[in-house]
Design an enzyme around this catalytic site. Structure first.
Site, PDB file in Angstrom:
ATOM      1  N   ARG A 118     -29.946 -17.275  -3.639  1.00 14.48           N
ATOM      2  CA  ARG A 118     -30.465 -17.043  -4.997  1.00 14.48           C
ATOM      3  C   ARG A 118     -31.971 -17.221  -5.077  1.00 14.48           C
ATOM      4  O   ARG A 118     -32.654 -16.541  -5.815  1.00 14.48           O
ATOM      5  CB  ARG A 118     -29.832 -18.047  -5.972  1.00 14.48           C
ATOM      6  CG  ARG A 118     -28.443 -17.719  -6.426  1.00 14.48           C
ATOM      7  CD  ARG A 118     -27.902 -18.857  -7.246  1.00 14.48           C
ATOM      8  NE  ARG A 118     -28.115 -20.123  -6.544  1.00 14.48           N
ATOM      9  CZ  ARG A 118     -28.307 -21.296  -7.114  1.00 14.48           C
ATOM     10  NH1 ARG A 118     -28.344 -21.406  -8.417  1.00 14.48           N
ATOM     11  NH2 ARG A 118     -28.480 -22.388  -6.392  1.00 14.48           N
ATOM     12  N   ARG A 119     -32.505 -18.206  -4.327  1.00 13.80           N
ATOM     13  CA  ARG A 119     -33.902 -18.603  -4.517  1.00 13.80           C
ATOM     14  C   ARG A 119     -34.818 -17.780  -3.605  1.00 13.80           C
ATOM     15  O   ARG A 119     -34.913 -18.051  -2.413  1.00 13.80           O
ATOM     16  CB  ARG A 119     -34.042 -20.095  -4.222  1.00 13.80           C
ATOM     17  CG  ARG A 119     -33.195 -20.956  -5.146  1.00 13.80           C
ATOM     18  CD  ARG A 119     -33.160 -22.395  -4.715  1.00 13.80           C
ATOM     19  NE  ARG A 119     -32.484 -22.589  -3.436  1.00 13.80           N
ATOM     20  CZ  ARG A 119     -32.201 -23.787  -2.914  1.00 13.80           C
ATOM     21  NH1 ARG A 119     -32.554 -24.874  -3.552  1.00 13.80           N
ATOM     22  NH2 ARG A 119     -31.588 -23.886  -1.759  1.00 13.80           N
TER      23      ARG A 119
ATOM     24  N   ALA B 131     -28.159 -18.813   2.418  1.00 15.74           N
ATOM     25  CA  ALA B 131     -28.861 -18.892   3.706  1.00 15.74           C
ATOM     26  C   ALA B 131     -30.256 -19.494   3.612  1.00 15.74           C
ATOM     27  O   ALA B 131     -30.944 -19.614   4.627  1.00 15.74           O
ATOM     28  CB  ALA B 131     -28.957 -17.489   4.316  1.00 15.74           C
TER      29      ALA B 131
ATOM     30  N   SER C 291     -14.374 -27.658   3.929  1.00 14.71           N
ATOM     31  CA  SER C 291     -14.861 -29.039   3.847  1.00 14.71           C
ATOM     32  C   SER C 291     -13.689 -29.974   4.124  1.00 14.71           C
ATOM     33  O   SER C 291     -12.529 -29.596   3.915  1.00 14.71           O
ATOM     34  CB  SER C 291     -15.416 -29.303   2.449  1.00 14.71           C
ATOM     35  OG  SER C 291     -15.659 -30.684   2.264  1.00 14.71           O
TER      36      SER C 291
ATOM     37  N   VAL D 173     -23.938 -15.191  -5.801  1.00 15.04           N
ATOM     38  CA  VAL D 173     -22.569 -14.749  -5.496  1.00 15.04           C
ATOM     39  C   VAL D 173     -21.639 -14.835  -6.699  1.00 15.04           C
ATOM     40  O   VAL D 173     -20.541 -14.279  -6.676  1.00 15.04           O
ATOM     41  CB  VAL D 173     -21.961 -15.540  -4.308  1.00 15.04           C
ATOM     42  CG1 VAL D 173     -22.777 -15.345  -3.041  1.00 15.04           C
ATOM     43  CG2 VAL D 173     -21.798 -17.027  -4.641  1.00 15.04           C
TER      44      VAL D 173
ATOM     45  N   TYR E  36     -14.670 -30.698  -7.273  1.00 14.21           N
ATOM     46  CA  TYR E  36     -15.222 -30.176  -6.018  1.00 14.21           C
ATOM     47  C   TYR E  36     -14.122 -30.064  -4.965  1.00 14.21           C
ATOM     48  O   TYR E  36     -14.001 -29.030  -4.288  1.00 14.21           O
ATOM     49  CB  TYR E  36     -16.368 -31.074  -5.522  1.00 14.21           C
ATOM     50  CG  TYR E  36     -16.873 -30.645  -4.162  1.00 14.21           C
ATOM     51  CD1 TYR E  36     -17.531 -29.424  -4.012  1.00 14.21           C
ATOM     52  CD2 TYR E  36     -16.663 -31.432  -3.031  1.00 14.21           C
ATOM     53  CE1 TYR E  36     -17.966 -29.005  -2.763  1.00 14.21           C
ATOM     54  CE2 TYR E  36     -17.099 -31.016  -1.787  1.00 14.21           C
ATOM     55  CZ  TYR E  36     -17.747 -29.804  -1.650  1.00 14.21           C
ATOM     56  OH  TYR E  36     -18.166 -29.380  -0.414  1.00 14.21           O
TER      57      TYR E  36
ATOM     58  N   PRO F 203     -16.550 -29.197   7.466  1.00 15.53           N
ATOM     59  CA  PRO F 203     -17.213 -30.443   7.853  1.00 15.53           C
ATOM     60  C   PRO F 203     -17.072 -31.541   6.809  1.00 15.53           C
ATOM     61  O   PRO F 203     -16.843 -31.279   5.622  1.00 15.53           O
ATOM     62  CB  PRO F 203     -18.680 -30.016   7.982  1.00 15.53           C
ATOM     63  CG  PRO F 203     -18.831 -28.885   7.020  1.00 15.53           C
ATOM     64  CD  PRO F 203     -17.482 -28.237   6.863  1.00 15.53           C
ATOM     65  N   GLY F 204     -17.239 -32.771   7.268  1.00 16.34           N
ATOM     66  CA  GLY F 204     -17.379 -33.914   6.374  1.00 16.34           C
ATOM     67  C   GLY F 204     -18.844 -34.068   6.000  1.00 16.34           C
ATOM     68  O   GLY F 204     -19.509 -33.082   5.649  1.00 16.34           O
ATOM     69  N   LEU F 205     -19.353 -35.273   6.085  1.00 13.56           N
ATOM     70  CA  LEU F 205     -20.730 -35.534   5.654  1.00 13.56           C
ATOM     71  C   LEU F 205     -21.746 -34.810   6.545  1.00 13.56           C
ATOM     72  O   LEU F 205     -21.772 -35.025   7.762  1.00 13.56           O
ATOM     73  CB  LEU F 205     -21.003 -37.035   5.691  1.00 13.56           C
ATOM     74  CG  LEU F 205     -20.243 -37.875   4.651  1.00 13.56           C
ATOM     75  CD1 LEU F 205     -20.330 -39.356   4.990  1.00 13.56           C
ATOM     76  CD2 LEU F 205     -20.773 -37.609   3.241  1.00 13.56           C
TER      77      LEU F 205
HETATM   78  C1  8X3 Z   1     -18.908 -32.018   1.941  1.00 14.25           C
HETATM   79  C2  8X3 Z   1     -18.045 -33.177   2.291  1.00 14.25           C
HETATM   80  O1  8X3 Z   1     -17.250 -35.509   1.623  1.00 14.25           O
HETATM   81  O2  8X3 Z   1     -19.531 -34.904   1.053  1.00 14.25           O
HETATM   82  O3  8X3 Z   1     -18.162 -30.924   1.587  1.00 14.25           O
HETATM   83  O4  8X3 Z   1     -17.692 -33.948  -0.165  1.00 14.25           O
HETATM   84  S1  8X3 Z   1     -18.137 -34.412   1.134  1.00 14.25           S
END
Ligand code: 8X3
Length: 257
Positions: free
Chosen positions: A38-39, A14, A144, A65, A157, A187-189
């Site tokens: 964490r920070r 968060a 994602s 986590v 990833y 989400p994408g970018l």
């Molecule tokens: C983020 C989307 O396409 O940058 O999860 O990996 S991408």
């Protein structure tokens, strides 16, 4: 649940990006918020900003986590009513590097698997039993587009985000018969620190990812989460897959040049 007044919302990761935006969106909608990351210094600053902007009650907990024992201790020691989490936003996650899958360093491999997959299970395991007991709650997992597609350099990833998608689907089955809801927002970018983390602080490389196009903002993703969380109680949004207009597939990005 279709109102967030008198609700407790817990957000992991968060201190910045989508997590911070989600904290602010849910706080603005009337919830009290537990912000975890964490920070410590950045988390405290983000929490002060969210509380200042919204007037919401905000509780801060430093948490990694990936540390299962720490997760259990932190959630078990939440004070009084803060224990009754109504919405859990599993946002903590990261991409590390763009190496071919077979050449991923052990540090990057562990970093992604431990945070994106095991971390999500640790946190959900600490919160979901209480939701089931109260027969009330909503788990929102940050997925994602990388959970739907694989792109060069994103092998590990993308594997972790495919796992998040499977966990999202499986968790919904795990809570079948209860009033608990499970949603993935994928989400994408999105222009956050995501690429800066992936490229280990190389700002120039990170900026290239979002150059000459208009990516999603963290607030757009938070807005989708808020929408899912405020549907009538009998409605479960399974997944929201979202991209900016300039993106049509993993590597299909329109650059305005
Ligand atoms: C983020 C989307 O396409 O940058 O999860 O990996 S991408």
């Amino acid at each position: 649940m279709n109102t967030l007044n008198d609700s407790t919302v817990c957000v992991t990761g968060a201190s910045a990006g989508i997590g911070r935006a989600a904290a602010e969106a849910f706080a603005s909608a009337g919830a009290r918020i537990i912000m975890m990351a964490r920070r410590e210094d950045r988390l405290e600053r983000a929490a002060r900003d969210v509380a200042g902007a919204t007037g919401a009650d905000v509780l801060v907990r430093v948490l990694d986590v990936t540390d299962r024992d720490a997760v259990n201790t932190v959630f078990a020691s939440l004070p009084g009513a803060w224990k009754h989490i109504d919405v859990l936003i599993n946002n903590a996650g990261k991409a590390l590097g763009l190496a071919p899958g077979y050449a991923t360093t052990p540090e990057h491999l562990d970093g992604m698997l431990d945070t994106n997959v095991k971390g999500l299970v640790h946190v959900t395991g600490a919160v979901l039993p209480g939701m089931l007991e109260r027969n009330r709650g909503h788990v929102i997992n940050v997925g994602s587009t990388a959970g739907h597609w694989v792109y060069p350099g994103g092998t590990v990833y993308c594997a972790t985000k495919h796992a998040v998608r499977a966990l999202n689907e499986g968790l919904k089955m795990d809570v079948h018969g209860s009033a608990v809801r499970v949603t993935s927002v994928s989400p994408g970018l999105v222009e956050t620190e995501f690429s800066l983390v992936r490229f280990e602080g190389d700002r120039e490389k990170a900026e290239q990812v979002y150059a000459n196009m208009t990516p999603l903002r963290a607030e757009d993703v938070a807005d989708a989460m808020l929408w899912a969380a405020t549907r009538p109680p009998h409605v479960n949004i399974s997944e929201i897959l979202m991209m900016c207009v300039d993106q049509s597939h993993a590597t299909m990005v329109h650059r305005h040049v």
